[in-house]
Design a protein around this motif. Structure first.
Motif, PDB file in Angstrom:
ATOM      1  N   UNK A  13       0.856  -1.182   0.000  1.00 12.94           N
ATOM      2  CA  UNK A  13       0.000   0.000   0.000  1.00 12.94           C
ATOM      3  C   UNK A  13       0.896   1.236   0.000  1.00 12.94           C
ATOM      4  N   UNK A  14       0.421   2.318  -0.593  1.00 15.94           N
ATOM      5  CA  UNK A  14       1.242   3.523  -0.677  1.00 15.94           C
ATOM      6  C   UNK A  14       1.323   4.220   0.670  1.00 15.94           C
ATOM      7  N   UNK A  15       2.513   4.672   1.005  1.00 14.18           N
ATOM      8  CA  UNK A  15       2.740   5.382   2.257  1.00 14.18           C
ATOM      9  C   UNK A  15       2.530   6.872   2.021  1.00 14.18           C
ATOM     10  N   UNK A  16       2.178   7.568   3.092  1.00 12.11           N
ATOM     11  CA  UNK A  16       2.045   9.021   3.042  1.00 12.11           C
ATOM     12  C   UNK A  16       3.445   9.622   2.996  1.00 12.11           C
ATOM     13  N   UNK A  17       3.525  10.913   2.738  1.00 10.96           N
ATOM     14  CA  UNK A  17       4.814  11.589   2.644  1.00 10.96           C
ATOM     15  C   UNK A  17       5.661  11.386   3.893  1.00 10.96           C
ATOM     16  N   UNK A  18       5.015  11.308   5.058  1.00  8.72           N
ATOM     17  CA  UNK A  18       5.771  11.119   6.301  1.00  8.72           C
ATOM     18  C   UNK A  18       6.056   9.651   6.594  1.00  8.72           C
ATOM     19  N   UNK A  19       5.644   8.739   5.675  1.00  5.95           N
ATOM     20  CA  UNK A  19       5.919   7.319   5.830  1.00  5.95           C
ATOM     21  C   UNK A  19       4.879   6.565   6.638  1.00  5.95           C
ATOM     22  N   UNK A  20       3.864   7.278   7.126  1.00 10.84           N
ATOM     23  CA  UNK A  20       2.851   6.618   7.953  1.00 10.84           C
ATOM     24  C   UNK A  20       1.744   6.016   7.102  1.00 10.84           C
ATOM     25  N   UNK A  21       1.015   5.097   7.722  1.00  3.06           N
ATOM     26  CA  UNK A  21      -0.120   4.459   7.063  1.00  3.06           C
ATOM     27  C   UNK A  21      -1.241   4.357   8.077  1.00  3.06           C
ATOM     28  N   UNK A  22      -2.458   4.569   7.627  1.00  3.29           N
ATOM     29  CA  UNK A  22      -3.602   4.456   8.524  1.00  3.29           C
ATOM     30  C   UNK A  22      -4.249   3.082   8.362  1.00  3.29           C
ATOM     31  N   UNK A  23      -5.149   2.767   9.285  1.00  8.31           N
ATOM     32  CA  UNK A  23      -5.903   1.521   9.163  1.00  8.31           C
ATOM     33  C   UNK A  23      -6.715   1.526   7.874  1.00  8.31           C
ATOM     34  N   UNK A  28      -7.972  -0.495   2.536  1.00  3.75           N
ATOM     35  CA  UNK A  28      -8.105  -0.313   1.079  1.00  3.75           C
ATOM     36  C   UNK A  28      -7.171  -1.243   0.322  1.00  3.75           C
ATOM     37  N   UNK A  29      -5.959  -1.417   0.829  1.00  4.90           N
ATOM     38  CA  UNK A  29      -4.999  -2.326   0.223  1.00  4.90           C
ATOM     39  C   UNK A  29      -5.562  -3.747   0.190  1.00  4.90           C
ATOM     40  N   UNK A  30      -6.091  -4.201   1.334  1.00  2.00           N
ATOM     41  CA  UNK A  30      -6.632  -5.561   1.424  1.00  2.00           C
ATOM     42  C   UNK A  30      -7.884  -5.732   0.569  1.00  2.00           C
ATOM     43  N   UNK A  31      -8.723  -4.716   0.506  1.00  2.00           N
ATOM     44  CA  UNK A  31      -9.930  -4.792  -0.324  1.00  2.00           C
ATOM     45  C   UNK A  31      -9.592  -4.950  -1.806  1.00  2.00           C
ATOM     46  N   UNK A  32      -8.406  -4.519  -2.190  1.00  5.07           N
ATOM     47  CA  UNK A  32      -7.977  -4.632  -3.579  1.00  5.07           C
ATOM     48  C   UNK A  32      -7.423  -6.006  -3.937  1.00  5.07           C
ATOM     49  N   UNK A  33      -7.286  -6.878  -2.942  1.00  2.00           N
ATOM     50  CA  UNK A  33      -6.738  -8.212  -3.179  1.00  2.00           C
ATOM     51  C   UNK A  33      -7.857  -9.220  -3.412  1.00  2.00           C
ATOM     52  N   UNK A  34      -7.562 -10.261  -4.155  1.00  2.00           N
ATOM     53  CA  UNK A  34      -8.540 -11.325  -4.381  1.00  2.00           C
ATOM     54  C   UNK A  34      -8.670 -12.169  -3.115  1.00  2.00           C
TER      55      UNK A  34
END
Length: 64
Positions: A13-23, A28-34
């Motif tokens: 999943x893409x990280x924000x500019x500060x390198x953080x990721x939210x739940x 969204x990353x997982x929803x995009x997977x089969x």
């Protein structure tokens, strides 16, 4: 691009500019997977995590 021990490519999943990721980013990353990919990811994690493995076995036993 991540590669797991079986050399399967998993897009990060893409990280924000500060390198953080939210739940929500992870969701969204997982929803995009089969479904197949998600099951594979869970089973691979179970190889490393005994607690998760026991939990999924218990949940499976309850539904059978």
């Amino acid at each position: 691009m991540l590669k797991n021990k079986r050399n399967t490519c998993l897009s990060e999943p893409e990280k924000k500019a500060d390198g953080s990721m939210s739940k929500n980013d992870v969701r969204d990353f997982l929803l995009g997977k089969s479904k197949e990919t998600l099951v594979k990811m869970l089973l691979e994690q179970c190889e490393e995590d005994d607690r998760l493995n026991r939990h999924l076995i218990a949940m499976s036993a309850k539904t059978n």
